[in-house]
Design an enzyme around this catalytic site. Structure first.
Site, PDB file in Angstrom:
ATOM      1  N   GLU A  77       7.934  -4.658   2.839  1.00 18.12           N
ATOM      2  CA  GLU A  77       6.726  -5.148   2.158  1.00 18.12           C
ATOM      3  C   GLU A  77       7.047  -5.521   0.711  1.00 18.12           C
ATOM      4  O   GLU A  77       7.631  -4.728  -0.023  1.00 18.12           O
ATOM      5  CB  GLU A  77       5.651  -4.042   2.181  1.00 18.12           C
ATOM      6  N   TRP A  83       8.126   0.209   1.759  1.00 11.04           N
ATOM      7  CA  TRP A  83       7.604  -0.291   0.480  1.00 11.04           C
ATOM      8  C   TRP A  83       7.966   0.720  -0.610  1.00 11.04           C
ATOM      9  O   TRP A  83       7.785   1.930  -0.421  1.00 11.04           O
ATOM     10  CB  TRP A  83       6.076  -0.463   0.496  1.00 11.04           C
ATOM     11  N   ASP A 105      -6.922  -2.770  -4.036  1.00  9.79           N
ATOM     12  CA  ASP A 105      -7.149  -2.047  -2.790  1.00  9.79           C
ATOM     13  C   ASP A 105      -8.608  -1.728  -2.520  1.00  9.79           C
ATOM     14  O   ASP A 105      -8.947  -0.630  -2.083  1.00  9.79           O
ATOM     15  CB  ASP A 105      -6.286  -0.774  -2.752  1.00  9.79           C
ATOM     16  N   ASP A 110      -4.191  -6.175  -7.344  1.00  6.15           N
ATOM     17  CA  ASP A 110      -4.000  -5.375  -6.131  1.00  6.15           C
ATOM     18  C   ASP A 110      -4.825  -4.087  -6.218  1.00  6.15           C
ATOM     19  O   ASP A 110      -4.294  -2.989  -6.324  1.00  6.15           O
ATOM     20  CB  ASP A 110      -2.505  -5.050  -5.995  1.00  6.15           C
ATOM     21  N   ASP A 169       1.253  -8.064   2.231  1.00  8.31           N
ATOM     22  CA  ASP A 169       0.007  -7.387   1.861  1.00  8.31           C
ATOM     23  C   ASP A 169      -0.756  -8.407   1.026  1.00  8.31           C
ATOM     24  O   ASP A 169      -0.221  -8.910   0.018  1.00  8.31           O
ATOM     25  CB  ASP A 169       0.360  -6.126   1.059  1.00  8.31           C
ATOM     26  N   HIS A 197      -0.778  -8.508  -2.802  1.00  8.87           N
ATOM     27  CA  HIS A 197       0.496  -8.491  -3.517  1.00  8.87           C
ATOM     28  C   HIS A 197       1.004  -9.849  -3.969  1.00  8.87           C
ATOM     29  O   HIS A 197       2.205 -10.067  -4.090  1.00  8.87           O
ATOM     30  CB  HIS A 197       1.553  -7.814  -2.650  1.00  8.87           C
ATOM     31  N   LYS A 203       5.919  -7.000  -3.247  1.00  5.27           N
ATOM     32  CA  LYS A 203       4.819  -6.829  -4.196  1.00  5.27           C
ATOM     33  C   LYS A 203       5.143  -7.578  -5.487  1.00  5.27           C
ATOM     34  O   LYS A 203       6.300  -7.702  -5.856  1.00  5.27           O
ATOM     35  CB  LYS A 203       4.613  -5.336  -4.477  1.00  5.27           C
ATOM     36  N   ASP A 222      -5.018  -1.623   4.725  1.00  2.00           N
ATOM     37  CA  ASP A 222      -4.440  -0.888   3.597  1.00  2.00           C
ATOM     38  C   ASP A 222      -5.355  -1.000   2.379  1.00  2.00           C
ATOM     39  O   ASP A 222      -5.281  -1.959   1.629  1.00  2.00           O
ATOM     40  CB  ASP A 222      -3.040  -1.447   3.282  1.00  2.00           C
ATOM     41  N   HIS A 241      -0.536  -6.249   5.781  1.00  2.00           N
ATOM     42  CA  HIS A 241      -1.418  -5.224   5.242  1.00  2.00           C
ATOM     43  C   HIS A 241      -2.663  -5.964   4.805  1.00  2.00           C
ATOM     44  O   HIS A 241      -2.602  -6.850   3.956  1.00  2.00           O
ATOM     45  CB  HIS A 241      -0.794  -4.511   4.038  1.00  2.00           C
TER      46      HIS A 241
HETATM   47  C1  RNT Z   1       1.086  -0.506  -2.390  1.00  4.61           C
HETATM   48  C2  RNT Z   1       1.353  -0.992  -1.018  1.00  4.61           C
HETATM   49  C3  RNT Z   1       1.576   0.071   0.015  1.00  4.61           C
HETATM   50  C4  RNT Z   1       0.632   1.239  -0.107  1.00  4.61           C
HETATM   51  C5  RNT Z   1       0.672   2.202   1.051  1.00  4.61           C
HETATM   52  C6  RNT Z   1      -0.011   3.474   0.737  1.00  4.61           C
HETATM   53  O1  RNT Z   1       0.691  -1.493  -3.251  1.00  4.61           O
HETATM   54  O2  RNT Z   1       0.329  -1.841  -0.620  1.00  4.61           O
HETATM   55  O3  RNT Z   1       1.530  -0.502   1.267  1.00  4.61           O
HETATM   56  O4  RNT Z   1      -0.675   0.813  -0.282  1.00  4.61           O
HETATM   57  O5  RNT Z   1       1.968   2.383   1.442  1.00  4.61           O
HETATM   58 ZN    ZN Z   2       0.352  -2.482   1.410  1.00  4.13          ZN
END
Ligand code: RNT
Ligand code: ZN
Length: 415
Positions: A222, A181, A293, A291, A256, A259, A224, A323, A283
């Site tokens: 990955e 990523w 987290d 996003d 993810d 994303h 986004k 994640d 993720h």
């Molecule tokens: C970022 C991605 C990625 C990170 C990690 C730390 O938006 O989700 O996967 O969160 O690599």
């Molecule tokens: Zn991620």
């Protein structure tokens, strides 16, 4: 009759064997990310977190050394049921005193303490090259940079990470998922959307030229949609990652669930990709408006993602990794709550009469389908969850935070 025994009877009536479910659940590996423990800081730099991601909050007690991070992770493992895999980022390399090796030159030996840690706990290891928080990120770009030297540096980093991933797989005897990523992109409207993607594509192809055993290292890409300061364009868009994985042997897509656009759901994308890929990766996070987290909770979309994996019979085809990173509350609590939530979601999915529900759909009995969906929601799920925790020697939900508090008093507050 205990609550569990009575629940077991109820589930039996709808064709679910709770004993078999508990046996399956405890053996499903879920990747536990190391980066909730220290706000994605790592050990190879002092600079800020970059790449369009951000942690907010400054709750005291954060781990700042490998020993502290491992100690906290052990506490998280004690507070959570189920089988874990360790998920590391390259920036968590551990150097000898006075030693420093840049990311293009890191080697397996810099991760030996992590391998020892994983072996001690019988875990496999997943890995991530770290394409952010580094002074070689030029104008926000790494693998898609127009600057040849920058691109080279990050390609070499990717290759080094493949070697390290293979080392993990060989040492633990468990395949390593290596996820690519990058936060590469532009804050404002770009003049050229294609060239960065072509460079990104060529860079990953270069990385993949590193010889490795595809049964040992599973390379994922990955995607986004945007990041902080990268609002207008990301090189690694959804179509980019999917097309790349589909057209490159041994490469898998990683989704993810933070994303995508807010009305898109990864639960619907899981069965779609399973029609085309033998294996996929996830993720698991909780986006709040974007996003962000946030810590994974036992909420509707989390439940739905787990349901898709289970009802597609794909527990052995989906690599599940957590994640998220929250620095505003006790980090151990955040870490363990997310893991417990995903365990709950998997259990909930396994305690759903999926075959019966599928039949109702195929027979177009939609009224009965809706009624059954509603009936399932109030089954005694909690009693089976409690039994699972008991068998896994894990603290129950209501005593959970007391344990966190104890650890905070005894360990975190002394840092
Ligand atoms: C970022 C991605 C990625 C990170 C990690 C730390 O938006 O989700 O996967 O969160 O690599
Ligand atoms: Zn991620």
């Amino acid at each position: 009759m205990t609550n569990y025994e009575s629940a077991k009877e109820k589930y039996k009536k709808i064709g679910i064997d709770t004993e078999a479910v508990l046996e399956t659940l405890k053996n499903v590996p879920v990747s536990l990310h190391c980066w909730q423990g220290d706000d994605v800081a790592g050990f190879d730099h002092d600079g800020p977190l970059t790449g369009g991601i951000q942690t907010t909050g400054n709750y005291p007690g954060k781990a700042t050394t490998p020993e502290e991070l491992m100690q906290d992770m052990e506490e998280v493992m004690r507070l959570t049921p189920g089988k874990k895999k360790l998920n590391l980022h390259a920036c968590y390399a551990i150097f000898e005193k006075g030693e420093f090796v840049d990311r293009d030159k890191i080697a397996p030996k810099h991760f030996k303490p992590w391998v020892d840690f994983a072996k001690k706990h019988g875990m496999g290891i997943d890995f991530n090259p770290t394409f952010f928080s580094h002074d070689k990120v030029k104008d926000g770009l790494t693998l898609s940079s127009p600057d040849e030297e920058t691109r080279r540096f990050w390609i070499e980093h990717g290759k080094a990470c493949i070697r390290i991933s293979e080392y993990f797989a060989k040492e633990t005897g468990i395949p390593c998922v290596m996820n690519i990523w990058t936060g590469d992109g532009y804050k404002d409207i770009p003049a050229d959307r294609m060239a960065p993607r072509l460079r990104y594509k060529e860079s990953i192809e270069e990385i993949l030229k590193e010889p490795f055993d595809k049964n040992l290292v599973k390379v994922t890409v990955e995607s986004k949609v945007f990041g902080i300061g990268v609002e207008s364009y990301t090189a690694g868009s959804a179509e980019f990652a999917l097309s790349f994985a589909a057209s490159h042997d041994g490469c898998l897509p990683l989704m993810d669930n933070g994303h995508y656009h807010p009305t898109e759901v990864v639960s619907d994308k899981i069965p779609t990709l399973l029609c085309f890929f033998d294996e996929i990766a996830l993720h698991i996070t909780r986006p709040v408006r974007w996003d962000s987290d946030h810590v994974v909770l036992f909420d509707d979309e989390t439940k739905e993602m787990a349901k898709e994996i289970v009802r597609c019979n794909a527990l052995n085809r989906v690599y599940m990794a957590l994640d998220y990173f929250d620095a505003s509350i006790n980090r151990v609590s955040a870490w363990a709550t997310g893991f417990r939530s995903w365990q709950k979601a998997l259990l909930n999915a396994m305690l759903t009469p999926n075959d019966e529900l599928k039949k109702l759909q195929d027979n177009a009995e939609f009224g009965r389908l809706m009624a059954t969906f509603e009936a399932v929601k109030t089954l005694p799920f909690g009693d089976v969850w409690e039994e699972y925790l008991r068998r896994e020697n894990t603290v129950d939900d209501f005593s959970f935070y007391d344990e966190v508090e104890k650890y905070e008093k005894e360990v975190l507050s002394k840092r």
